[in-house]
Design an enzyme around this catalytic site. Structure first.
Site, short mmCIF file in Angstrom:
data_model
loop_
_atom_site.label_atom_id
_atom_site.label_comp_id
_atom_site.label_asym_id
_atom_site.label_seq_id
_atom_site.Cartn_x
_atom_site.Cartn_y
_atom_site.Cartn_z
N THR A 12 1.08 -1.15 -0.37
CA THR A 12 0.02 -0.08 -0.07
C THR A 12 0.90 1.58 -0.28
O THR A 12 0.70 2.11 -0.69
CB THR A 12 -0.65 0.15 1.12
OG1 THR A 12 -2.40 -1.10 0.62
CG2 THR A 12 -1.65 1.40 1.40
N THR A 85 1.67 -4.83 3.98
CA THR A 85 1.18 -4.99 5.21
C THR A 85 0.15 -6.28 5.80
O THR A 85 0.93 -6.95 6.97
CB THR A 85 0.07 -3.69 6.39
OG1 THR A 85 -1.20 -4.30 5.31
CG2 THR A 85 1.00 -2.86 6.17
N ASP A 86 -0.03 -6.92 4.03
CA ASP A 86 -1.09 -7.81 4.45
C ASP A 86 0.08 -9.11 5.26
O ASP A 86 -0.71 -10.09 5.78
CB ASP A 86 -1.32 -7.95 3.43
CG ASP A 86 -2.52 -7.47 2.47
OD1 ASP A 86 -3.18 -6.30 4.10
OD2 ASP A 86 -3.29 -7.09 2.04
N1 ASP Z 1 -2.62 -5.30 0.85
C1 ASP Z 1 -1.43 -4.40 0.91
C2 ASP Z 1 0.15 -5.49 0.79
O1 ASP Z 1 -0.38 -6.07 1.80
C3 ASP Z 1 -2.04 -3.96 2.34
C4 ASP Z 1 -0.81 -3.31 2.27
O2 ASP Z 1 -0.22 -3.11 2.11
O3 ASP Z 1 -0.73 -2.17 3.64
O4 ASP Z 1 0.62 -5.11 -0.05
#
Ligand code: ASP
Length: 330
Positions: A12, A85-86
């Site tokens: 993200t 973050t995932d």
């Molecule tokens: N879908 C994103 C990822 O993990 C979520 C994020 O980065 O917060 O790449």
């Protein structure tokens, strides 16, 4: 000034709106340009290793990140990885096993909101992560997020939307970054490594028990995986419904040298299989390994690492039960 290598992988933090939702689009240089204050924190080189939503990351990319850090270890004082973050908690755990005893910091950060959004947490996280990576007291693998510094083996994503996305599970945050300064809560002597590992075996399955689950699932798992981590009930209960079917399946797995590790599906305080008969009997009978209060991410990562770096059951057990980072082994 310290010299830090930024390894950008997407997430993200680097995402832009597209017709079908957010997707990584910004490169490492563009990320840095949004935080001009970094010029006063450290010297930064950048490397765009991937540009992926971390949903699409797995052992392949984490091995590549570890290899890059190994190859460039002598050239830099620290490493900062921007990551979605995932799966960041999985990535942090895997890197904690692949890069052990590092006297230099390996920091992961990201954002809940894209750097292109007005109310983004990306700039703050990036700045804090570099401040931590450039700090004299920083070492080893950590996530820096929302001002918290969390051990790589102790992080779990516990919120999908709030800035406070990660929690340190059953272990204190080791430091906080506040007002541009690092406040260390846990200080350890400088590590005497690094020790790098280059192998992971991804054939690890995490099975969450649900009431009434059919034991037949283990037949499929035995054919496909080399290790099954069972997220059992409470402190470590494995059901005995109207037969010994689960015990029979665990026997089948152990006879086929498929590793069985028991952990709890409860978020806090860990397993202790010897408290109740529903755990005690099965642990004793098969000499099962227990994950105690390890996170699912750390147990999964440690099992991939222990499988990938051992040749027999004794070797696997020795690695799995060896304390690494802040994981727990008894
Ligand atoms: N879908 C994103 C990822 O993990 C979520 C994020 O980065 O917060 O790449």
């Amino acid at each position: 000034m310290k010299k830090i290598l930024l390894i950008a992988t997407g997430g993200t933090i680097a995402s832009m709106p597209t017709e079908s939702g957010l997707a990584p689009g910004l490169c490492s240089r563009e990320l840095l340009e949004t935080v001009p204050e970094l010029a006063h924190v450290c010297d930064i080189d950048t490397l765009q290793l991937f540009n992926l939503d971390s949903t699409n990351m797995c052992h392949v990319q984490w091995l590549e990140i570890a290899k890059t850090i190994r190859e460039k270890y002598e050239q830099y004082d620290g490493f900062l990885i921007t990551h979605g973050t995932d799966t960041m908690a999985y990535g942090a755990a895997v890197l904690s096993y692949l890069i052990q005893k590092s006297p230099k910091p390996v920091v992961l950060t990201g954002a809940q909101r894209s750097i292109s959004q007005r109310d983004t947490d990306a700039r703050e996280n990036l700045l804090n992560a570099f401040i931590y990576a450039a700090d004299d007291g920083a070492q080893g693998v950590h996530i820096v997020f929302d001002g918290k510094v969390i051990e790589g083996t102790r992080a779990t994503k516990t919120r999908t939307k709030s800035y406070s996305a990660f929690s340190s599970m059953d272990y204190p945050e080791v430091a906080v970054v506040r007002g541009g300064r690092v406040l260390h809560y846990i200080c350890k002597p400088k590590a005497d490594g690094p020790v790098f590992y280059e192998s992971l075996d991804p054939r690890v399955f995490v099975l969450k028990l649900t009431p009434g689950i059919q034991p037949g699932i283990f037949d499929y798992l035995a054919d496909t995986y080399r290790a099954v981590i069972i997220e059992s009930f409470g402190v470590g209960g494995i059901p005995v419904y109207d037969s010994e079917a689960f015990a029979d399946k665990i026997q089948m797995l152990t006879e086929r040298d498929t590793k069985v590790i028991i952990k709890t599906q409860v978020a806090h305080e860990g397993s202790d299989m010897e408290v109740y008969r529903v755990g005690f009997t099965i642990k004793q009978r098969f000499n099962l390994l227990e994950a105690y209060d390890m996170t699912t991410e750390a147990a999964f990562a440690k099992t991939m690492w222990a499988l990938g770096n051992s040749t027999d059951d004794a070797g696997f057990r020795a690695l799995f039960t060896q304390a690494v980072g802040a994981d727990k082994v008894s």
